[in-house]
Design a protein around this motif. Structure first.
Motif, PDB file in Angstrom:
ATOM      1  N   UNK A   1       0.852  -1.185   0.000  1.00  0.00           N
ATOM      2  CA  UNK A   1       0.000   0.000   0.000  1.00  0.00           C
ATOM      3  C   UNK A   1       0.891   1.239   0.000  1.00  0.00           C
ATOM      4  N   UNK A   2       0.344   2.354  -0.547  1.00  0.00           N
ATOM      5  CA  UNK A   2       1.104   3.608  -0.556  1.00  0.00           C
ATOM      6  C   UNK A   2       0.816   4.383   0.731  1.00  0.00           C
ATOM      7  N   UNK A   3       1.274   5.607   0.791  1.00  0.00           N
ATOM      8  CA  UNK A   3       1.139   6.410   2.017  1.00  0.00           C
ATOM      9  C   UNK A   3      -0.312   6.745   2.330  1.00  0.00           C
ATOM     10  N   UNK A   4      -1.200   6.625   1.318  1.00  0.00           N
ATOM     11  CA  UNK A   4      -2.621   6.892   1.547  1.00  0.00           C
ATOM     12  C   UNK A   4      -3.414   5.598   1.744  1.00  0.00           C
ATOM     13  N   UNK A   5      -2.667   4.502   1.975  1.00  0.00           N
ATOM     14  CA  UNK A   5      -3.252   3.169   2.190  1.00  0.00           C
ATOM     15  C   UNK A   5      -4.006   2.646   0.964  1.00  0.00           C
ATOM     16  N   UNK A   6      -3.641   3.139  -0.201  1.00  0.00           N
ATOM     17  CA  UNK A   6      -4.237   2.566  -1.425  1.00  0.00           C
ATOM     18  C   UNK A   6      -3.340   1.434  -1.923  1.00  0.00           C
ATOM     19  N   UNK A   7      -3.979   0.367  -2.340  1.00  0.00           N
ATOM     20  CA  UNK A   7      -3.256  -0.860  -2.712  1.00  0.00           C
ATOM     21  C   UNK A   7      -2.526  -0.652  -4.031  1.00  0.00           C
ATOM     22  N   UNK A   8      -1.208  -0.881  -4.006  1.00  0.00           N
ATOM     23  CA  UNK A   8      -0.377  -0.765  -5.224  1.00  0.00           C
ATOM     24  C   UNK A   8      -0.037  -2.121  -5.803  1.00  0.00           C
ATOM     25  N   UNK A   9      -0.012  -3.158  -5.000  1.00  0.00           N
ATOM     26  CA  UNK A   9       0.307  -4.500  -5.505  1.00  0.00           C
ATOM     27  C   UNK A   9      -0.496  -5.516  -4.720  1.00  0.00           C
ATOM     28  N   UNK A  10      -0.964  -6.541  -5.443  1.00  0.00           N
ATOM     29  CA  UNK A  10      -1.838  -7.595  -4.865  1.00  0.00           C
ATOM     30  C   UNK A  10      -1.513  -8.878  -5.626  1.00  0.00           C
ATOM     31  N   UNK A  11      -0.742  -9.785  -5.023  1.00  0.00           N
ATOM     32  CA  UNK A  11      -0.248 -10.931  -5.787  1.00  0.00           C
ATOM     33  C   UNK A  11      -1.270 -12.073  -5.813  1.00  0.00           C
ATOM     34  N   UNK A  12      -0.866 -13.149  -6.501  1.00  0.00           N
ATOM     35  CA  UNK A  12      -1.775 -14.287  -6.668  1.00  0.00           C
ATOM     36  C   UNK A  12      -2.075 -14.960  -5.335  1.00  0.00           C
ATOM     37  N   UNK A  13      -1.083 -14.963  -4.424  1.00  0.00           N
ATOM     38  CA  UNK A  13      -1.327 -15.550  -3.104  1.00  0.00           C
ATOM     39  C   UNK A  13      -2.444 -14.826  -2.374  1.00  0.00           C
ATOM     40  N   UNK A  14      -2.485 -13.474  -2.526  1.00  0.00           N
ATOM     41  CA  UNK A  14      -3.569 -12.707  -1.902  1.00  0.00           C
ATOM     42  C   UNK A  14      -4.901 -13.017  -2.564  1.00  0.00           C
ATOM     43  N   UNK A  15      -4.884 -13.210  -3.886  1.00  0.00           N
ATOM     44  CA  UNK A  15      -6.128 -13.584  -4.586  1.00  0.00           C
ATOM     45  C   UNK A  15      -6.671 -14.913  -4.055  1.00  0.00           C
ATOM     46  N   UNK A  16      -5.764 -15.915  -3.928  1.00  0.00           N
ATOM     47  CA  UNK A  16      -6.198 -17.236  -3.466  1.00  0.00           C
ATOM     48  C   UNK A  16      -6.680 -17.188  -2.008  1.00  0.00           C
ATOM     49  N   UNK A  17      -6.067 -16.316  -1.188  1.00  0.00           N
ATOM     50  CA  UNK A  17      -6.406 -16.283   0.237  1.00  0.00           C
ATOM     51  C   UNK A  17      -7.735 -15.586   0.483  1.00  0.00           C
ATOM     52  N   UNK A  18      -7.984 -14.448  -0.255  1.00  0.00           N
ATOM     53  CA  UNK A  18      -9.160 -13.634   0.047  1.00  0.00           C
ATOM     54  C   UNK A  18     -10.206 -13.650  -1.052  1.00  0.00           C
ATOM     55  N   UNK A  19      -9.903 -14.256  -2.222  1.00  0.00           N
ATOM     56  CA  UNK A  19     -10.917 -14.361  -3.261  1.00  0.00           C
ATOM     57  C   UNK A  19     -11.202 -13.050  -3.984  1.00  0.00           C
ATOM     58  N   UNK A  20     -10.269 -12.112  -3.943  1.00  0.00           N
ATOM     59  CA  UNK A  20     -10.431 -10.825  -4.633  1.00  0.00           C
ATOM     60  C   UNK A  20      -9.387 -10.754  -5.738  1.00  0.00           C
ATOM     61  N   UNK A  21      -9.845 -10.493  -6.967  1.00  0.00           N
ATOM     62  CA  UNK A  21      -8.921 -10.446  -8.102  1.00  0.00           C
ATOM     63  C   UNK A  21      -8.036  -9.215  -8.005  1.00  0.00           C
ATOM     64  N   UNK A  22      -6.897  -9.312  -8.638  1.00  0.00           N
ATOM     65  CA  UNK A  22      -5.927  -8.224  -8.631  1.00  0.00           C
ATOM     66  C   UNK A  22      -6.521  -6.950  -9.214  1.00  0.00           C
ATOM     67  N   UNK A  23      -7.308  -7.081 -10.298  1.00  0.00           N
ATOM     68  CA  UNK A  23      -7.892  -5.905 -10.939  1.00  0.00           C
ATOM     69  C   UNK A  23      -8.875  -5.190 -10.016  1.00  0.00           C
TER      70      UNK A  23
END
Length: 616
Positions: free
Chosen positions: A518-540
């Motif tokens: 996340x950047x300084x404003x807590x906006x997500x800059x990177x979200x890998x495949x492991x995060x997709x598999x864990x939480x079910x949210x696509x990178x896009x």
């Protein structure tokens, strides 16, 4: 060669049998008098004394087949041939057909016996005039078929001589054709809605769910029995209250009316719903009506006809028990007679090539037919495309008898469409390149002409200017060399950056644990495949979103202080164990490592979260 005698009939039939066996053309349904006359005309041109000699010529000379087929299949056609009938079609029939359908409902048209394509393109013009060019491209599909491959090749080319378009009004030529060289080309944007293919009206399966069928002056070449078979197929192929447009040479002689005439003089008929098609027929003028036949044994006849159908079919009862399977379904889906009496859902065909259960249940509940398009089925290394029709079978008292499932093989149409799209793309690309070249040539010619005029009027000044231009050219060349060097350096830098991005992407993808940056404003800059598999949210969906706005089952209130500390302190790092709900909706324990994302200068420019599900 003289007219054939009765004793020559056997030899003449042997010619027809040879054509059917060697090339797949079945002319046995054509009228014998006209067919024999055309074959004899070609035999005289080829110098054959008798039918046996002519078969020998066909065996050794493949080109003779083409000449014979061209002689038999006389393709006499033109744009809006028989204008009075076409005017009625455009002014009365098409508006009535459109009025019975919603503005978004697709319209399917079949031009049977289309020859060189003039009839199919006439239909395209008529519908484009009626609903507009944009709506035509979105709603109308015109299927144009013939048995003559040479005529179909000319139709696909869509280019006609001035003599072939002579009957068209000048405004229609300008609106629907482009003059290139000495030929008029039908508009390519409308051409995509016209699909050409080979179809033998006697042997091949008809196209289904047709709203308007046009078959003008084609039936007259067939004998009465063959005409009956063809028109029974036409009755099957038309949608409810579908329309049929015949030529002057055909007329209705029937005791059981399965078609009602809208205008008998202009040969326009409407399909009468709910009537059998097996005992009514069209024949050419002067032919007697069919004599009555013995109707016993119809149950066995229906059973054999169902079994021998070229389209794979099966029927289930209201209790979802398989009641009927035809031969084509057995071959296509590895079914046997032992499967009759079993529940449909116990058979592989209930979910391969497509899940049938929701469609069968919907057809049962809503009492309406359903279509499943673009069904892909791989078998024995080949790919087959089906259009599956699920039809409820309702008794006269409106009770449900069962459901029919029909698999229509549309592989040929899909392959043809892909081939046409590929050809269109190549032609469009070639045309654009040619257009660009022409524009460049025109620009160059204008510049040269301007330069010549300046040279003629300012010769003395041009000498001085020429010297200045040479100096400037050298400077520009030097500048160009420098720019080329800079461009090469930038290109190399771009390649390095692409490789670095690919490397970083590979690293993120290869790590099984979930990584979130996340950047300084807590906006997500990177979200890998492991995060997709864990939480079910696509990178896009995740990237660009505020971390605290994600509803992913992670207790963000416990995570927020750690992230804020990481954003404030470049040396911050902590490990948390959180209770969460994973993508499958069950409780999970997540080990989370939160650290600051440090810049090259040592400042915090974001936060790095490493998440991994652990055993509770």
């Amino acid at each position: 060669m003289t007219e054939s005698q009765p004793e020559d009939d056997g030899e003449f039939e042997s010619v027809l049998a040879y054509l059917k066996e060697s090339r797949g053309f079945d002319f046995t349904g054509y009228k014998r008098s006209s067919l024999r006359r055309r074959v004899q005309r070609r035999m005289a041109q080829a110098g054959a004394e008798n039918y046996g000699d002519y078969i020998d010529q066909l065996q050794v000379n493949a080109d003779e087949f083409v000449a014979l087929f061209n002689t038999i299949l006389i393709n006499v056609t033109g744009f809006f041939r028989d204008p009075e009938a076409w005017d009625y079609l455009r002014e009365q029939v098409i508006p009535a057909l459109l009025a019975e359908r919603s503005p978004e409902e697709p319209i399917r048209v079949w031009s049977a016996g289309c020859a060189a394509g003039q009839e199919a393109y006439s239909l395209a013009i008529a519908f484009a005039d009626a609903i507009g060019v944009d709506a035509f491209r979105q709603r109308v599909k015109i299927y144009a078929t013939d048995v003559d491959e040479e005529a179909l090749a000319q139709a696909r080319h869509a280019a006609y001589t001035p003599a072939e378009v002579e009957g068209l009004p000048e405004d229609k030529l300008e609106q629907y054709f482009e003059l290139q060289g000495s030929r008029y080309w039908f508009r390519k944007d409308l051409r995509r809605s016209v699909i050409f293919g080979r179809n033998d009206l006697v042997q091949d399966a008809p196209i289904s769910r047709i709203d308007l069928l046009v078959c003008r002056n084609t039936l007259m070449y067939f004998n009465a029995e063959t005409q009956t078979k063809i028109l029974e197929r036409f009755h099957f192929t038309l949608a409810q209250r579908g329309l049929m447009f015949l030529g002057k040479a055909e007329m209705l002689l029937s005791h059981t009316r399965i078609f009602e005439p809208l205008d008998l003089k202009r040969r326009v008929f409407r399909k009468v719903a709910g009537t059998p098609s097996g005992y009514s027929h069209f024949v050419s003028p002067g032919l007697p009506a069919r004599r009555s036949i013995d109707m016993s044994g119809l149950d066995e006849l229906r059973e054999q006809a169902f079994s021998a159908s070229p389209v794979a079919q099966l029927v289930v009862t209201g209790d979802e028990v398989v009641a009927l399977i035809n031969q084509q379904a057995e071959i296509s889906f590895a079914l046997t007679d032992r499967d009759i009496g079993r529940k449909l859902w116990d058979l592989d065909v209930s979910y391969r090539p497509v899940a049938l259960r929701p469609y069968v249940e919907q057809a049962r509940l809503e009492r309406r037919s359903l279509r499943i398009k673009d069904v892909e089925w791989r078998r024995a290394g080949d790919t087959v495309w089906y259009e599956v029709h699920v039809n409820p079978l309702v008794s006269r008292d409106k009770s449900l008898l069962g459901v029919s499932v029909v698999f229509h093989d549309v592989s040929w149409a899909r392959l043809l469409l892909l081939e046409l799209e590929h050809t269109n793309r190549r032609l469009e690309s070639a045309y654009e390149e040619l257009q660009s070249t022409n524009e460049e040539l025109e620009t160059t010619n204008e510049e040269l002409q301007s330069t010549v005029e300046e040279l003629e009027t300012t010769n003395e000044e041009l000498q001085s200017t020429n010297e200045e231009l040479e100096t400037m050219n050298e400077e520009l060349q030097s500048t160009n060399d420098e720019l080329q060097t800079i461009n090469d350096a930038l290109r190399d830098r771009s390649v390095e950056l692409d490789e670095l991005n690919d490397f970083l992407e590979s690293v993120l993808t290869s790590i099984q644990a979930g990584i979130v940056v996340v950047d300084t404003e807590m906006r997500i800059k990177a979200w890998n495949r492991g995060a997709e598999d864990l939480w079910g949210v696509r990178r896009e969906e995740a990237e660009g979103t505020h971390l605290l706005n994600l509803d992913i089952g992670l207790p963000l209130t416990e995570l927020r202080p750690a992230v804020r500390d990481a954003l404030a302190d470049a040396d911050f790092q902590t490990e948390l164990t959180l209770s969460a709900i994973n993508r499958r909706g069950r409780a999970a324990v997540v080990r989370l490592l939160c650290s600051a994302l440090r810049s090259a200068g040592g400042q915090s420019q974001g936060a790095l979260l490493l998440m991994e599900e652990t055993q509770p």
